[in-house]
Design a protein around this motif. Structure first.
Motif, PDB file in Angstrom:
ATOM      1  N   LEU A  31      44.822  44.750  31.775  1.00 24.04           N
ATOM      2  CA  LEU A  31      43.816  43.746  31.442  1.00 24.04           C
ATOM      3  C   LEU A  31      43.508  42.809  32.613  1.00 24.04           C
ATOM      4  O   LEU A  31      42.621  41.972  32.515  1.00 24.04           O
ATOM      5  CB  LEU A  31      44.285  42.913  30.249  1.00 24.04           C
ATOM      6  N   TYR A  32      44.235  42.958  33.711  1.00 27.78           N
ATOM      7  CA  TYR A  32      44.102  42.053  34.845  1.00 27.78           C
ATOM      8  C   TYR A  32      43.236  42.657  35.943  1.00 27.78           C
ATOM      9  O   TYR A  32      43.346  43.857  36.247  1.00 27.78           O
ATOM     10  CB  TYR A  32      45.470  41.729  35.441  1.00 27.78           C
ATOM     11  N   ALA A  33      42.413  41.813  36.545  1.00 29.01           N
ATOM     12  CA  ALA A  33      41.801  42.162  37.820  1.00 29.01           C
ATOM     13  C   ALA A  33      42.830  41.901  38.917  1.00 29.01           C
ATOM     14  O   ALA A  33      43.630  40.961  38.818  1.00 29.01           O
ATOM     15  CB  ALA A  33      40.555  41.327  38.060  1.00 29.01           C
ATOM     16  N   VAL A  34      42.805  42.709  39.944  1.00 31.39           N
ATOM     17  CA  VAL A  34      43.757  42.570  41.053  1.00 31.39           C
ATOM     18  C   VAL A  34      42.988  42.421  42.355  1.00 31.39           C
ATOM     19  O   VAL A  34      42.058  43.176  42.631  1.00 31.39           O
ATOM     20  CB  VAL A  34      44.687  43.787  41.140  1.00 31.39           C
ATOM     21  N   GLY A  35      43.398  41.468  43.124  1.00 31.25           N
ATOM     22  CA  GLY A  35      42.814  41.271  44.444  1.00 31.25           C
ATOM     23  C   GLY A  35      43.865  41.403  45.529  1.00 31.25           C
ATOM     24  O   GLY A  35      45.019  41.014  45.331  1.00 31.25           O
ATOM     25  N   ARG A  50      39.023  43.960  45.850  1.00 36.02           N
ATOM     26  CA  ARG A  50      39.297  43.568  44.484  1.00 36.02           C
ATOM     27  C   ARG A  50      39.003  44.764  43.579  1.00 36.02           C
ATOM     28  O   ARG A  50      38.047  45.515  43.820  1.00 36.02           O
ATOM     29  CB  ARG A  50      38.401  42.396  44.104  1.00 36.02           C
ATOM     30  N   ILE A  51      39.813  44.919  42.521  1.00 34.03           N
ATOM     31  CA  ILE A  51      39.550  45.955  41.531  1.00 34.03           C
ATOM     32  C   ILE A  51      39.613  45.319  40.152  1.00 34.03           C
ATOM     33  O   ILE A  51      40.543  44.570  39.839  1.00 34.03           O
ATOM     34  CB  ILE A  51      40.529  47.144  41.671  1.00 34.03           C
ATOM     35  N   SER A  52      38.603  45.599  39.353  1.00 32.25           N
ATOM     36  CA  SER A  52      38.540  45.006  38.023  1.00 32.25           C
ATOM     37  C   SER A  52      39.467  45.733  37.065  1.00 32.25           C
ATOM     38  O   SER A  52      40.019  46.798  37.373  1.00 32.25           O
ATOM     39  CB  SER A  52      37.106  45.065  37.507  1.00 32.25           C
ATOM     40  N   SER A  53      39.599  45.168  35.874  1.00 27.63           N
ATOM     41  CA  SER A  53      40.405  45.833  34.857  1.00 27.63           C
ATOM     42  C   SER A  53      39.816  47.187  34.489  1.00 27.63           C
ATOM     43  O   SER A  53      40.534  48.103  34.092  1.00 27.63           O
ATOM     44  CB  SER A  53      40.515  44.946  33.616  1.00 27.63           C
ATOM     45  N   THR A 100      41.320  36.357  33.609  1.00 26.54           N
ATOM     46  CA  THR A 100      40.171  35.632  33.064  1.00 26.54           C
ATOM     47  C   THR A 100      38.838  36.076  33.629  1.00 26.54           C
ATOM     48  O   THR A 100      37.792  35.754  33.076  1.00 26.54           O
ATOM     49  CB  THR A 100      40.338  34.126  33.289  1.00 26.54           C
ATOM     50  N   SER A 101      38.848  36.788  34.755  1.00 25.29           N
ATOM     51  CA  SER A 101      37.586  37.260  35.300  1.00 25.29           C
ATOM     52  C   SER A 101      37.841  38.444  36.209  1.00 25.29           C
ATOM     53  O   SER A 101      38.878  38.528  36.856  1.00 25.29           O
ATOM     54  CB  SER A 101      36.878  36.158  36.091  1.00 25.29           C
ATOM     55  N   ASN A 102      36.888  39.347  36.258  1.00 27.99           N
ATOM     56  CA  ASN A 102      36.957  40.500  37.169  1.00 27.99           C
ATOM     57  C   ASN A 102      36.233  40.250  38.482  1.00 27.99           C
ATOM     58  O   ASN A 102      36.216  41.126  39.348  1.00 27.99           O
ATOM     59  CB  ASN A 102      36.320  41.721  36.510  1.00 27.99           C
ATOM     60  N   TYR A 103      35.704  39.030  38.661  1.00 22.50           N
ATOM     61  CA  TYR A 103      34.790  38.814  39.786  1.00 22.50           C
ATOM     62  C   TYR A 103      35.195  37.675  40.710  1.00 22.50           C
ATOM     63  O   TYR A 103      34.411  37.231  41.519  1.00 22.50           O
ATOM     64  CB  TYR A 103      33.384  38.564  39.239  1.00 22.50           C
ATOM     65  N   TYR A 104      36.419  37.213  40.603  1.00 27.29           N
ATOM     66  CA  TYR A 104      36.851  36.116  41.449  1.00 27.29           C
ATOM     67  C   TYR A 104      36.992  36.556  42.899  1.00 27.29           C
ATOM     68  O   TYR A 104      37.455  37.655  43.191  1.00 27.29           O
ATOM     69  CB  TYR A 104      38.189  35.564  40.964  1.00 27.29           C
TER      70      TYR A 104
END
Length: 123
Positions: A31-35, A50-53, A100-104
């Motif tokens: 469920l987490y985006a990872v940067g 960055r990779i989104s969930s 909380t966001s995929n776009y930070y």
């Protein structure tokens, strides 16, 4: 909450490759985006990729075509494949996560961080 541990850094010659791994604890990693960020001495920490969930990816211009971010949710791990490395890529690399966001894009938007792994590219 998630805890992150990076690995895979080291010394490599210019033109070489490294693969960094970011291992996460917890059952909700998917469920987490990872940067992946990096921070050179005296400079601000900057987003590398960055990779989104859902698996969508973003790359900074200075690594496009050379680095690839991916994730394996079954292994609770995200990766950064780094090819065609140059001495300018030498620095500490950190992984970070946000639910909380995929776009930070800024470091202050990511609440969870690993300890960092050193990448050194010799000329």
């Amino acid at each position: 909450q998630v805890q992150l541990v990076e690995s895979g850094g080291g010394l490599v010659q210019a033109g070489g490759s490294l693969r960094l791994a970011c291992a996460a604890s917890g059952r909700t990693f998917r469920l987490y985006a990872v940067g992946w960020f990096r921070q050179a001495p005296g400079k601000e920490r900057e987003l590398v990729a960055r990779i989104s969930s859902g698996g969508s990816t973003y790359y900074a211009d200075f690594v496009k075509g050379r680095f690839t971010i991916s994730r394996d949710n079954d292994k609770n791990t995200a990766y950064l494949q780094m090819n065609s490395l140059t001495p300018e890529d030498t620095t500490v690399y950190f992984c970070a996560a946000s639910s909380t966001s995929n776009y930070y894009t800024r470091m202050d938007q990511y609440p969870y961080w690993g300890q960092g792994t050193q990448v050194t590219v010799s000329s």
